[in-house]
Write a protein that holds these residues in place. Structure first.
Motif, short mmCIF file in Angstrom:
data_model
loop_
_atom_site.label_atom_id
_atom_site.label_comp_id
_atom_site.label_asym_id
_atom_site.label_seq_id
_atom_site.Cartn_x
_atom_site.Cartn_y
_atom_site.Cartn_z
N ILE A 218 0.82 -1.22 0.00
CA ILE A 218 0.00 0.00 0.00
C ILE A 218 0.85 1.26 0.00
O ILE A 218 0.32 2.37 -0.20
N ASN A 219 2.15 1.12 0.22
CA ASN A 219 3.04 2.28 0.14
C ASN A 219 3.45 2.58 -1.29
O ASN A 219 3.88 3.69 -1.60
N VAL A 220 3.34 1.58 -2.16
CA VAL A 220 3.64 1.76 -3.58
C VAL A 220 2.35 2.04 -4.35
O VAL A 220 2.26 3.00 -5.12
N PHE A 221 1.37 1.18 -4.13
CA PHE A 221 0.11 1.31 -4.85
C PHE A 221 -0.85 2.15 -4.00
O PHE A 221 -1.43 1.68 -3.02
N LYS A 222 -0.98 3.40 -4.40
CA LYS A 222 -1.78 4.37 -3.64
C LYS A 222 -2.31 5.42 -4.61
O LYS A 222 -1.79 5.58 -5.72
N PRO A 223 -3.36 6.13 -4.22
CA PRO A 223 -3.92 7.16 -5.11
C PRO A 223 -2.91 8.26 -5.40
O PRO A 223 -2.16 8.69 -4.52
N LEU A 224 -2.90 8.68 -6.65
CA LEU A 224 -2.06 9.78 -7.10
C LEU A 224 -2.92 10.78 -7.86
O LEU A 224 -4.04 10.45 -8.29
N TYR A 389 -6.59 -6.43 2.46
CA TYR A 389 -5.62 -7.00 1.52
C TYR A 389 -4.26 -6.30 1.57
O TYR A 389 -3.68 -5.98 0.54
N THR A 390 -3.74 -6.07 2.77
CA THR A 390 -2.39 -5.53 2.88
C THR A 390 -1.39 -6.66 3.11
O THR A 390 -1.75 -7.74 3.58
N ILE A 391 -0.13 -6.40 2.76
CA ILE A 391 0.92 -7.40 3.00
C ILE A 391 1.08 -7.68 4.49
O ILE A 391 1.29 -8.82 4.91
N ALA A 392 0.93 -6.66 5.33
CA ALA A 392 1.05 -6.84 6.78
C ALA A 392 -0.03 -7.79 7.30
O ALA A 392 0.25 -8.67 8.13
N LYS A 393 -1.25 -7.63 6.80
CA LYS A 393 -2.34 -8.51 7.22
C LYS A 393 -2.09 -9.94 6.74
O LYS A 393 -2.30 -10.91 7.48
#
Length: 406
Positions: A218-224, A389-393
């Protein structure tokens, strides 16, 4: 706790998902190793060739040649039951053998591991030797249907290649024999679809099963900023832009031919533009911008942000990374109602599902989306993804499973 992830590749949907999990576990302090197939690994893990038998006496060699010629003349050369994957000619995305000349148990990372976590291991894992020699607890994440089948990875390819049915059955039997040596194993499905398939009359149904979906960074794929993203890619500012992504545009399972039907139906609507990301091995269509293959995740985040909707016209799919990436960027999804896609797509909230897997149904779903486009809230779409759906979860769910196993 030391976990060894085994994956044929670091790239491709399954390889990317497996490597993301590896990084997520490292972030939780788990001693995670990632073993994949490359030139160095292949050379290191090669099984030694069997010793040559002593030479036969001359009279036996002559007799053997006579018998061999007679057998070859009478044998049906089209019989695939004794063939290999190299001889399995046909039209399919993948057909792989359960036999390789590699021995994963030779690797020092295997020796050090407390748990061996298998991912997409076709053309890497040698079923007979690995499952007979392995002494470690196994977790196996199902990235497609191949662990449940013989050589094919999805049912569509099996149906399209009936001439390989005998070889498919032979490989399935080989897998079943190899797995008979396994007393316990934890199988992980990414979607409810594959969980049901695996627990219902498959060769893995006697093992414990868990549902753990993939996560996305979510740090890469985020709204821009959409204006910035379109300017960076040279896309028009005012049009509705629909995106399709596949490693190769020609893969039938991914449905770009259905997407092309949709594009044709929009040919008279100047306000709609289509973008395609992937290796372009199909004829170009008008009103379509081909961006080629994109490996850089930061650039892909810009592509998702530039588009109004992501189109997922798969005929078969598990839990596509690209779907989760688009939603993480706040981009809604119009998709077919197959595999693990309906686990994620909530109609009229983060996307729409087509009535069936046809170009006409996708066209109708996209038309409805365009009419309702203002109702889809990018911020809410991302917030929903962050809860699920995060990697941490994902990594935390696997860590819980590892601890239960140990």
């Amino acid at each position: 706790m030391k976990v060894l992830h085994v994956s044929t590749y670091k790239t491709g949907g399954a390889g990317i998902a497996a490597f993301r999990l590896h990084k997520g576990l490292l972030a939780l302090g788990v001693a995670s190793e990632f073993l994949y197939l490359n030139h160095e690994t292949e050379n290191f893990l090669k099984k030694p060739a069997p010793p040559l038998p002593p030479p036969l006496p001359l009279y036996k060699r002559i007799f053997s040649k006579i018998i061999s010629k007679a057998v070859n003349r009478s044998q049906n050369k089209n019989d695939v039951t004794t063939g290999s994957a190299d001889e399995a000619k046909g039209s399919y995305e993948a057909f792989t053998s359960p036999i390789t000349d590699l021995d994963i148990t030779q690797h020092p990372a295997y020796e050090a591991a407390d748990i061996v976590h298998l991912h997409w291991v076709a053309d890497f894992l040698d079923y007979p030797s690995f499952f007979s020699k392995n002494v470690k607890p196994i977790v196996w994440t199902l990235h497609d249907m191949n662990p449940l089948q013989g050589g094919f990875h999805y049912l569509g390819d099996a149906a399209a290649n009936p001439h390989l049915a005998a070889l498919e059955l032979k490989y399935l039997n080989m897998k079943e024999v190899a797995l008979s040596a396994v007393r316990s194993m934890s199988v992980v499905a990414l979607s409810r679809w594959l969980l049901q398939l695996s627990t219902n009359k498959s060769i893995l149904n006697r093992f414990s099963h868990t549902l753990i979906p993939n996560g996305v960074d979510i740090n890469v794929f985020k709204p821009l900023n959409k204006g910035f993203a379109r300017e960076a890619l040279g896309l028009p500012a005012a049009k509705t832009i629909a995106l399709f992504v596949s490693e190769r545009l020609s893969v039938r399972r991914k449905g770009f031919d259905l997407m092309q039907d949709v594009i044709s139906k929009f040919s008279d609507q100047d306000q709609v533009l289509f973008c395609a990301v992937g290796i372009q091995d199909t004829a170009p269509k008008p009103n379509t911008v081909y961006l080629g293959a994109i490996r850089d995740e930061q650039l892909m985040a810009i592509v998702y942000a530039a588009c109004d909707v992501f189109i997922l016209p798969s005929r078969e799919d598990n839990l596509p990374n690209v779907m989760l990436e688009a939603l993480a960027c706040g981009t809604p999804v119009v998709a077919t109602n197959v595999g693990g896609i309906p686990d994620v797509v909530i109609p009229d909230f983060n996307g729409l599902l087509a009535q069936d897997t046809t170009g006409e149904a996708l066209y109708e779903a996209l038309q409805i989306f365009i009419e309702r486009k203002s109702l889809f809230d990018s911020g809410q779409i991302r917030e929903d993804l962050l809860k699920k759906y995060t990697i941490a979860k994902q990594a935390s769910a696997y860590l819980k499973l590892y601890n239960e196993i140990l």
